[in-house]
Design a protein around this motif. Structure first.
Motif, mmCIF file in Angstrom:
data_model
loop_
_atom_site.group_PDB
_atom_site.id
_atom_site.type_symbol
_atom_site.label_atom_id
_atom_site.label_comp_id
_atom_site.label_asym_id
_atom_site.label_seq_id
_atom_site.Cartn_x
_atom_site.Cartn_y
_atom_site.Cartn_z
ATOM 1 N N SER A 39 0.824 -1.213 0.000
ATOM 2 C CA SER A 39 0.000 0.000 0.000
ATOM 3 C C SER A 39 0.859 1.265 0.000
ATOM 4 O O SER A 39 0.390 2.320 -0.408
ATOM 5 C CB SER A 39 -0.967 0.001 1.181
ATOM 6 O OG SER A 39 -0.275 0.027 2.405
ATOM 7 N N TRP A 71 -5.159 3.344 -2.555
ATOM 8 C CA TRP A 71 -5.657 2.406 -1.543
ATOM 9 C C TRP A 71 -6.692 3.092 -0.665
ATOM 10 O O TRP A 71 -6.651 4.303 -0.474
ATOM 11 C CB TRP A 71 -4.511 1.911 -0.656
ATOM 12 C CG TRP A 71 -3.569 1.023 -1.389
ATOM 13 C CD1 TRP A 71 -2.620 1.413 -2.296
ATOM 14 C CD2 TRP A 71 -3.490 -0.388 -1.303
ATOM 15 N NE1 TRP A 71 -1.957 0.316 -2.775
ATOM 16 C CE2 TRP A 71 -2.464 -0.801 -2.184
ATOM 17 C CE3 TRP A 71 -4.179 -1.357 -0.578
ATOM 18 C CZ2 TRP A 71 -2.117 -2.139 -2.354
ATOM 19 C CZ3 TRP A 71 -3.826 -2.683 -0.741
ATOM 20 C CH2 TRP A 71 -2.817 -3.067 -1.616
ATOM 21 N N LYS A 78 -7.208 -3.216 3.934
ATOM 22 C CA LYS A 78 -6.645 -2.352 2.896
ATOM 23 C C LYS A 78 -7.012 -2.928 1.527
ATOM 24 O O LYS A 78 -6.775 -4.106 1.259
ATOM 25 C CB LYS A 78 -5.129 -2.292 3.005
ATOM 26 C CG LYS A 78 -4.600 -1.590 4.225
ATOM 27 C CD LYS A 78 -3.070 -1.591 4.165
ATOM 28 C CE LYS A 78 -2.448 -1.133 5.441
ATOM 29 N NZ LYS A 78 -0.970 -1.243 5.374
ATOM 30 N N GLY A 80 -6.551 -2.010 -2.595
ATOM 31 C CA GLY A 80 -5.856 -1.169 -3.555
ATOM 32 C C GLY A 80 -6.358 -1.376 -4.970
ATOM 33 O O GLY A 80 -6.794 -2.470 -5.329
ATOM 34 N N THR A 101 -6.447 -6.920 -2.199
ATOM 35 C CA THR A 101 -6.969 -6.854 -0.840
ATOM 36 C C THR A 101 -5.990 -7.534 0.099
ATOM 37 O O THR A 101 -5.597 -8.683 -0.137
ATOM 38 C CB THR A 101 -8.347 -7.550 -0.733
ATOM 39 O OG1 THR A 101 -9.244 -6.952 -1.674
ATOM 40 C CG2 THR A 101 -8.915 -7.433 0.674
ATOM 41 N N TYR A 108 -2.268 -11.477 0.531
ATOM 42 C CA TYR A 108 -3.085 -10.684 -0.378
ATOM 43 C C TYR A 108 -3.846 -11.574 -1.346
ATOM 44 O O TYR A 108 -3.400 -12.672 -1.674
ATOM 45 C CB TYR A 108 -2.198 -9.745 -1.215
ATOM 46 C CG TYR A 108 -1.411 -8.776 -0.385
ATOM 47 C CD1 TYR A 108 -1.914 -7.523 -0.086
ATOM 48 C CD2 TYR A 108 -0.162 -9.123 0.116
ATOM 49 C CE1 TYR A 108 -1.198 -6.628 0.686
ATOM 50 C CE2 TYR A 108 0.569 -8.233 0.891
ATOM 51 C CZ TYR A 108 0.043 -6.997 1.170
ATOM 52 O OH TYR A 108 0.760 -6.117 1.940
#
Length: 182
Positions: A39, A71, A78, A80, A101, A108
């Protein structure tokens, strides 16, 4: 009986050889600096320069990518968006928009229109490893090819990306990219 023993020994040898050829694990980069935070790195404008080489190492295509990334926090996670615009050496253009994510620290998932299912990624230290299947158009036909994609943060502004592309376990080639964060 001797034939069975020889076959068994061959299977053990091949299994040991293949296990010995297993690739790196992202955890082995845990102490490497600078630490990659997706991020942080993929925020704002990033330029990328790349090549695709076939299995014999011949450069088949060169390309540039302009990435606009941002993001936000959604449901405590988080999320993006990487809006990628590709320009290839043969004059073709391509667009890919990733949604990334962070599902837990260092883990992720990624989605894009030409990704089959989800990309799964893990990061540690300065490294990130993605595994995914891409629907790749070639001469009017779509092929589902697997990517083993590694990114290494070299400086806070520079990241190197190497991705092995395969189908049915057979190496098709490699994508090499250098990212530069403006």
């Amino acid at each position: 009986m001797k034939n069975i023993i020889n076959k068994f020994a061959a299977v053990i040898f091949c299994t040991s050889f293949l296990l010995g050829c297993a690739g790196p694990k992202v955890s082995q980069y845990s102490n490497e600096k600078p630490t990659l935070d997706l991020s942080e790195y993929f925020a704002g404008t990033i330029d990328a320069y790349g090549i695709f080489t076939d299995r014999s190492g011949v450069v088949v295509k060169r390309f540039t990518v302009l990435i606009q990334a941002n993001w936000k926090v959604v449901d405590g996670k988080k999320v993006g968006t990487l809006d990628e615009s590709f320009d290839y050496s043969d004059g073709t253009k391509q667009k890919r928009i990733w949604t990334l994510t962070e599902v837990s620290p260092g883990k992720y998932i990624g989605k894009a229109d030409d990704v089959v299912g989800e990309a799964n990624g893990s990061s540690s230290g300065n490294a990130l490893n993605w595994a995914y299947t891409l629907a790749l158009p070639v001469d009017g036909t779509i092929y589902h090819v697997q990517f083993d994609d590694w990114m290494y943060l070299v400086t806070p502004k520079v990241m190197i990306n190497k991705a092995q592309m395969s189908k049915f376990g057979i190496n098709l080639g490699e994508v090499t990219l250098s990212f530069y964060k403006r």
